[in-house]
Design a protein around this motif. Structure first.
Motif, PDB file in Angstrom:
ATOM      1  N   TYR A  47       0.808  -1.228   0.000  1.00  0.00           N
ATOM      2  CA  TYR A  47       0.000   0.000   0.000  1.00  0.00           C
ATOM      3  C   TYR A  47       0.839   1.276   0.000  1.00  0.00           C
ATOM      4  CZ  TYR A  47      -4.358  -2.461  -0.006  1.00  0.00           C
ATOM      5  OH  TYR A  47      -5.419  -3.246  -0.395  1.00  0.00           O
ATOM      6  N   ARG A  83      -1.639   1.168  -9.836  1.00  0.00           N
ATOM      7  CA  ARG A  83      -2.670   0.225 -10.279  1.00  0.00           C
ATOM      8  C   ARG A  83      -2.822   0.173 -11.791  1.00  0.00           C
ATOM      9  NH1 ARG A  83      -5.554  -1.839  -5.891  1.00  0.00           N
ATOM     10  NH2 ARG A  83      -4.178  -1.571  -4.092  1.00  0.00           N
ATOM     11  N   GLN A 130     -10.702   1.435  -9.581  1.00  0.00           N
ATOM     12  CA  GLN A 130      -9.711   0.431  -9.178  1.00  0.00           C
ATOM     13  C   GLN A 130      -8.412   0.524  -9.977  1.00  0.00           C
ATOM     14  OE1 GLN A 130     -12.845  -0.208 -10.157  1.00  0.00           O
ATOM     15  NE2 GLN A 130     -13.879  -1.583  -8.733  1.00  0.00           N
ATOM     16  N   HIS A 154      -6.972   9.470  -8.819  1.00  0.00           N
ATOM     17  CA  HIS A 154      -7.582   8.456  -7.965  1.00  0.00           C
ATOM     18  C   HIS A 154      -8.135   9.083  -6.690  1.00  0.00           C
ATOM     19  CE1 HIS A 154      -7.356   5.440  -4.635  1.00  0.00           C
ATOM     20  NE2 HIS A 154      -8.282   4.925  -5.429  1.00  0.00           N
ATOM     21  N   LYS A 187     -11.826   9.059  -5.325  1.00  0.00           N
ATOM     22  CA  LYS A 187     -12.066   8.371  -4.050  1.00  0.00           C
ATOM     23  C   LYS A 187     -12.892   9.222  -3.093  1.00  0.00           C
ATOM     24  CE  LYS A 187     -11.421   4.589  -1.676  1.00  0.00           C
ATOM     25  NZ  LYS A 187     -10.208   3.796  -1.545  1.00  0.00           N
ATOM     26  N   PHE A 244     -16.483   8.630  -3.755  1.00  0.00           N
ATOM     27  CA  PHE A 244     -17.000   7.388  -3.148  1.00  0.00           C
ATOM     28  C   PHE A 244     -17.138   7.528  -1.633  1.00  0.00           C
ATOM     29  CE2 PHE A 244     -17.579   4.108  -6.302  1.00  0.00           C
ATOM     30  CZ  PHE A 244     -16.868   4.580  -7.404  1.00  0.00           C
ATOM     31  N   MET A 265     -20.474   7.204   1.790  1.00  0.00           N
ATOM     32  CA  MET A 265     -20.391   6.086   2.739  1.00  0.00           C
ATOM     33  C   MET A 265     -20.224   6.576   4.171  1.00  0.00           C
ATOM     34  SD  MET A 265     -19.213   3.348   0.298  1.00  0.00           S
ATOM     35  CE  MET A 265     -19.474   3.662  -1.448  1.00  0.00           C
ATOM     36  N   PRO A 290     -21.201  -4.204  -5.157  1.00  0.00           N
ATOM     37  CA  PRO A 290     -20.644  -4.729  -3.900  1.00  0.00           C
ATOM     38  C   PRO A 290     -21.639  -4.756  -2.746  1.00  0.00           C
ATOM     39  CG  PRO A 290     -19.620  -2.612  -4.477  1.00  0.00           C
ATOM     40  CD  PRO A 290     -20.452  -3.023  -5.637  1.00  0.00           C
ATOM     41  N   ILE A 334      -5.021  -9.146  -4.276  1.00  0.00           N
ATOM     42  CA  ILE A 334      -5.120  -7.900  -5.042  1.00  0.00           C
ATOM     43  C   ILE A 334      -3.791  -7.686  -5.746  1.00  0.00           C
ATOM     44  CG2 ILE A 334      -6.041  -5.554  -4.929  1.00  0.00           C
ATOM     45  CD1 ILE A 334      -5.867  -5.858  -1.866  1.00  0.00           C
ATOM     46  N   MET A 349      -4.627 -11.590   0.527  1.00  0.00           N
ATOM     47  CA  MET A 349      -5.584 -11.130   1.550  1.00  0.00           C
ATOM     48  C   MET A 349      -6.009 -12.291   2.439  1.00  0.00           C
ATOM     49  SD  MET A 349      -8.135  -8.386  -0.180  1.00  0.00           S
ATOM     50  CE  MET A 349      -8.753  -9.364  -1.523  1.00  0.00           C
ATOM     51  N   GLN A 404     -11.034  -6.531   3.048  1.00  0.00           N
ATOM     52  CA  GLN A 404     -11.437  -5.594   2.003  1.00  0.00           C
ATOM     53  C   GLN A 404     -10.270  -4.667   1.662  1.00  0.00           C
ATOM     54  OE1 GLN A 404     -15.866  -5.878   3.825  1.00  0.00           O
ATOM     55  NE2 GLN A 404     -15.617  -4.115   2.512  1.00  0.00           N
ATOM     56  N   HIS A 444      -6.222   2.471  -2.122  1.00  0.00           N
ATOM     57  CA  HIS A 444      -7.324   1.746  -2.766  1.00  0.00           C
ATOM     58  C   HIS A 444      -8.169   0.910  -1.819  1.00  0.00           C
ATOM     59  CE1 HIS A 444      -6.831   2.601  -7.084  1.00  0.00           C
ATOM     60  NE2 HIS A 444      -5.562   2.815  -6.757  1.00  0.00           N
ATOM     61  N   CYS A 462     -10.955  -0.646   0.315  1.00  0.00           N
ATOM     62  CA  CYS A 462     -12.395  -0.555   0.078  1.00  0.00           C
ATOM     63  C   CYS A 462     -13.029   0.567   0.905  1.00  0.00           C
ATOM     64  CB  CYS A 462     -13.031  -1.893   0.447  1.00  0.00           C
ATOM     65  SG  CYS A 462     -14.807  -1.937   0.212  1.00  0.00           S
ATOM     66  N   PRO A 463     -13.804   1.441   0.254  1.00  0.00           N
ATOM     67  CA  PRO A 463     -14.516   2.481   1.002  1.00  0.00           C
ATOM     68  C   PRO A 463     -15.790   1.946   1.655  1.00  0.00           C
ATOM     69  CG  PRO A 463     -15.003   2.662  -1.328  1.00  0.00           C
ATOM     70  CD  PRO A 463     -14.000   1.558  -1.205  1.00  0.00           C
ATOM     71  N   THR A 499     -20.570  -2.463   4.787  1.00  0.00           N
ATOM     72  CA  THR A 499     -20.583  -3.925   4.846  1.00  0.00           C
ATOM     73  C   THR A 499     -20.865  -4.395   6.276  1.00  0.00           C
ATOM     74  OG1 THR A 499     -18.983  -3.988   3.052  1.00  0.00           O
ATOM     75  CG2 THR A 499     -19.229  -5.997   4.343  1.00  0.00           C
TER      76      THR A 499
HETATM   77  C1  HEM Z   1     -12.361  -1.936  -3.305  1.00  0.00           C
HETATM   78  C2  HEM Z   1     -13.581  -6.006  -1.053  1.00  0.00           C
HETATM   79  C3  HEM Z   1     -17.982  -4.244  -0.187  1.00  0.00           C
HETATM   80  C4  HEM Z   1     -16.928  -0.423  -2.920  1.00  0.00           C
HETATM   81  C5  HEM Z   1     -12.307  -3.159  -2.703  1.00  0.00           C
HETATM   82  C6  HEM Z   1     -11.126  -3.987  -2.652  1.00  0.00           C
HETATM   83  C7  HEM Z   1     -11.479  -5.125  -2.029  1.00  0.00           C
HETATM   84  C8  HEM Z   1     -12.864  -5.025  -1.662  1.00  0.00           C
HETATM   85  C9  HEM Z   1     -10.578  -6.321  -1.759  1.00  0.00           C
HETATM   86  C10 HEM Z   1      -9.789  -3.670  -3.293  1.00  0.00           C
HETATM   87  C11 HEM Z   1      -8.821  -3.047  -2.351  1.00  0.00           C
HETATM   88  C12 HEM Z   1      -7.556  -2.632  -3.078  1.00  0.00           C
HETATM   89  O1  HEM Z   1      -7.561  -2.583  -4.316  1.00  0.00           O
HETATM   90  O2  HEM Z   1      -6.541  -2.340  -2.442  1.00  0.00           O
HETATM   91  C13 HEM Z   1     -14.906  -5.909  -0.690  1.00  0.00           C
HETATM   92  C14 HEM Z   1     -15.666  -6.966  -0.086  1.00  0.00           C
HETATM   93  C15 HEM Z   1     -16.899  -6.471   0.157  1.00  0.00           C
HETATM   94  C16 HEM Z   1     -16.922  -5.103  -0.305  1.00  0.00           C
HETATM   95  C17 HEM Z   1     -15.152  -8.363   0.223  1.00  0.00           C
HETATM   96  C18 HEM Z   1     -18.051  -7.229   0.767  1.00  0.00           C
HETATM   97  C19 HEM Z   1     -19.117  -7.451   0.095  1.00  0.00           C
HETATM   98  C20 HEM Z   1     -18.042  -3.000  -0.759  1.00  0.00           C
HETATM   99  C21 HEM Z   1     -19.149  -2.111  -0.660  1.00  0.00           C
HETATM  100  C22 HEM Z   1     -18.851  -1.039  -1.440  1.00  0.00           C
HETATM  101  C23 HEM Z   1     -17.553  -1.252  -2.026  1.00  0.00           C
HETATM  102  C24 HEM Z   1     -20.406  -2.378   0.166  1.00  0.00           C
HETATM  103  C25 HEM Z   1     -19.662   0.184  -1.729  1.00  0.00           C
HETATM  104  C26 HEM Z   1     -20.863   0.409  -1.303  1.00  0.00           C
HETATM  105  C27 HEM Z   1     -15.622  -0.548  -3.309  1.00  0.00           C
HETATM  106  C28 HEM Z   1     -14.943   0.385  -4.205  1.00  0.00           C
HETATM  107  C29 HEM Z   1     -13.615  -0.046  -4.305  1.00  0.00           C
HETATM  108  C30 HEM Z   1     -13.511  -1.232  -3.477  1.00  0.00           C
HETATM  109  C31 HEM Z   1     -15.564   1.591  -4.887  1.00  0.00           C
HETATM  110  C32 HEM Z   1     -12.484   0.594  -5.119  1.00  0.00           C
HETATM  111  C33 HEM Z   1     -11.681   1.494  -4.219  1.00  0.00           C
HETATM  112  C34 HEM Z   1     -10.453   2.082  -4.858  1.00  0.00           C
HETATM  113  O3  HEM Z   1      -9.966   1.554  -5.864  1.00  0.00           O
HETATM  114  O4  HEM Z   1      -9.978   3.114  -4.351  1.00  0.00           O
HETATM  115  N1  HEM Z   1     -13.352  -3.806  -2.071  1.00  0.00           N
HETATM  116  N2  HEM Z   1     -15.695  -4.808  -0.823  1.00  0.00           N
HETATM  117  N3  HEM Z   1     -17.091  -2.456  -1.578  1.00  0.00           N
HETATM  118  N4  HEM Z   1     -14.740  -1.498  -2.904  1.00  0.00           N
HETATM  119 FE1  HEM Z   1     -15.174  -3.062  -1.749  1.00  0.00          FE
END
Ligand code: HEM
Length: 419
Positions: free
Chosen positions: A58, A65, A84, A91, A95, A98, A102, A242, A292, A317, A351, A360, A362-363, A368
């Motif tokens: 990180y 990315r 992503q 970015h 971000k 997003f 939340m 998600p 990732i 992860m 996440q 990056h 997860c926001p 969740t």
């Molecule tokens: C990114 C997992 C729920 C929106 C991510 C990443 C993971 C992840 C592993 C990538 C982190 C990285 O690239 O370093 C999960 C899991 C969830 C979940 C397992 C359970 C269901 C959510 C929810 C939202 C969300 C509820 C929005 C309402 C996003 C977004 C990104 C992201 C927009 C991209 C962030 C970025 O690239 O800056 N998530 N997530 N995720 N997640 Fe989640």
């Protein structure tokens, strides 16, 4: 110094598919190191695991990315050229958009809607022999996510839209038919949401000012330009999809309740802290996000390993969440481990890791967790049900994983005494 282990296979792409969630963990254990080199998809890849590895991964000075996510993943799970895949100022700007959707009050709105919808299910379920929790949760979350985001959705559309959101997620570790199903689901969904973005922009569809639909439709990039309608749709889908995917964690929560019923007593308190410990342990213990990827931004050496500009690096992860240096008895399901836990931004990464505002990560973790807690409270306190004979096993090879049966519940009755 010590040599960095190189995995001997000519190409590990097939072994990755055969070993799934354990691909990195198995080699970390075999070589006694949390850093090794392998070949994947014809290129040299560095695999990292553990807290230190996550911390390195990180560091945005060292990794980016751009070019990291395979096209096949962008065409199913993420959408092409979405958040992503972005770096730097662009970015961070995306971000902030997003993160603004939340906040704690957004989380509360969503989890209240989830609770209302679960309550509404009881009467319907009482009339049925049995239900499959995973399917019910996916439909419910699809409906609630659209409602919360301001996206119009008719009752008769819910099932198919929910299936499409799930198919995009289900495709991420797939080749063949499951991949193509995910691609078709993405195309359909993007066309649908793009139409709504256009309607909002032209004024034919109304969007509330603080809704995610409005925010995406009128967001301006760093140059003051609106996103093109397809891109706005892709990013709105990055909020909706998600949320629907939380159905996987809800299904695993039900499995955990079934396997470890002694916790039910502790989960009877609305807003009680055990709802959080239990949900956190579900996110740690069960497999969902496996790895990732990122690319090396400039050459550097770390722990005797030469990271070369452009090289692909993947972070484990699942293995980090099961790392015996970080977790006492990692293969035991113990919600109590989250009581008074200090923790860091890099040791519990279901996440992603680091600071979500800066990198990056997860926001959607707050969302969740709140949705999981509301759903867990419902399952424990608002319904009685039987769990008939079924295949509750889940694979550590197939990605994403899920209990085989989807968790079948039978003879469901609302429990009247508790409200
Ligand atoms: C990114 C997992 C729920 C929106 C991510 C990443 C993971 C992840 C592993 C990538 C982190 C990285 O690239 O370093 C999960 C899991 C969830 C979940 C397992 C359970 C269901 C959510 C929810 C939202 C969300 C509820 C929005 C309402 C996003 C977004 C990104 C992201 C927009 C991209 C962030 C970025 O690239 O800056 N998530 N997530 N995720 N997640 Fe989640």
């Amino acid at each position: 110094g010590e040599q960095v282990p190189k995995d001997k296979s000519i190409d590990n792409s097939i072994t990755l598919i055969q070993e799934g969630y354990l691909f990195i963990k198995n080699r970390v254990e075999r070589y006694g190191t949390d850093l090794f080199e392998a070949r994947l998809l014809g290129q040299s890849v560095i695999c990292l695991s553990g807290e230190e590895g996550a911390k390195l991964f990180y560091d945005s000075e060292r990794f980016e990315r751009a070019g990291a996510a395979p096209k096949r993943v962008q065409k199913t799970l993420f959408g092409q050229n979405a958040i992503q895949t972005m770096d730097g100022e662009e970015h961070l700007h995306r971000k902030v958009l997003f993160m603004s959707m939340m906040t704690t009050s957004h989380q509360k709105q969503l989890s209240d809607l989830v609770m209302e919808e679960w309550d509404r299910c009881i009467g319907k379920w009482e009339k049925e022999d049995e239900i499959i929790l995973y399917h019910e949760a996916s439909k419910l979350l699809c409906k609630v996510a659209c409602d919360w985001a301001g996206v119009p959705l008719e009752e008769r559309e819910v099932k198919e839209r929910a299936e499409d959101f799930s198919a995009m997620v289900d495709a991420f570790g797939a080749i063949g038919p499951r991949h193509w199903k995910g691609r078709r689901a993405r195309t359909r969904t993007e066309e649908w949401i793009e139409g709504i973005i256009n309607d909002v922009r032209s004024g034919t569809e109304k969007a509330l000012k603080n809704s995610p639909l409005y925010a995406m439709a009128f967001h301006k990039d760093l140059h003051g330009r609106e996103l093109n309608a397809r891109m706005a749709a892709i990013e709105l889908i990055n909020v909706l999809r998600p949320i629907v995917a939380i159905s996987t964690f809800i299904t695993f929560s039900a499995l955990a309740l079934h396997k470890y019923p002694k916790y039910k007593e502790k989960l009877a308190l609305k807003n009680g802290e055990w709802l959080e410990y239990f949900s956190q342990e579900v996110r740690r213990y069960y497999p969902f996000g496996p790895f990732i990827g990122a690319r090396v931004k400039t050459d550097f050496t770390w722990k005797n390993c030469n990271f070369k500009k452009g090289q692909l690096v993947i972070l484990d992860m699942y293995g980090t969440n099961h790392d015996a240096r970080l977790w006492h008895q990692p293969e035991a399901f113990k919600p109590e481990r989250f009581k008074n836990r200090a923790g860091s931004l890099f040791d519990f990464i279901p996440q992603g890791g680091g600071d979500p505002e800066k990198g990056h990560r997860c926001p959607g973790e707050g969302i969740t967790l709140e949705v999981m807690k509301a759903s867990l409270y419902f399952l424990v306190n608002k319904v009685n049900y039987e769990v008939p004979e079924q295949d509750l096993s889940y694979s550590l090879v197939r990605m994403p994983s899920l209990p085989e049966s989807g968790f079948i519940m039978r003879s469901i009755k609302g429990s009247e005494q508790i409200q």
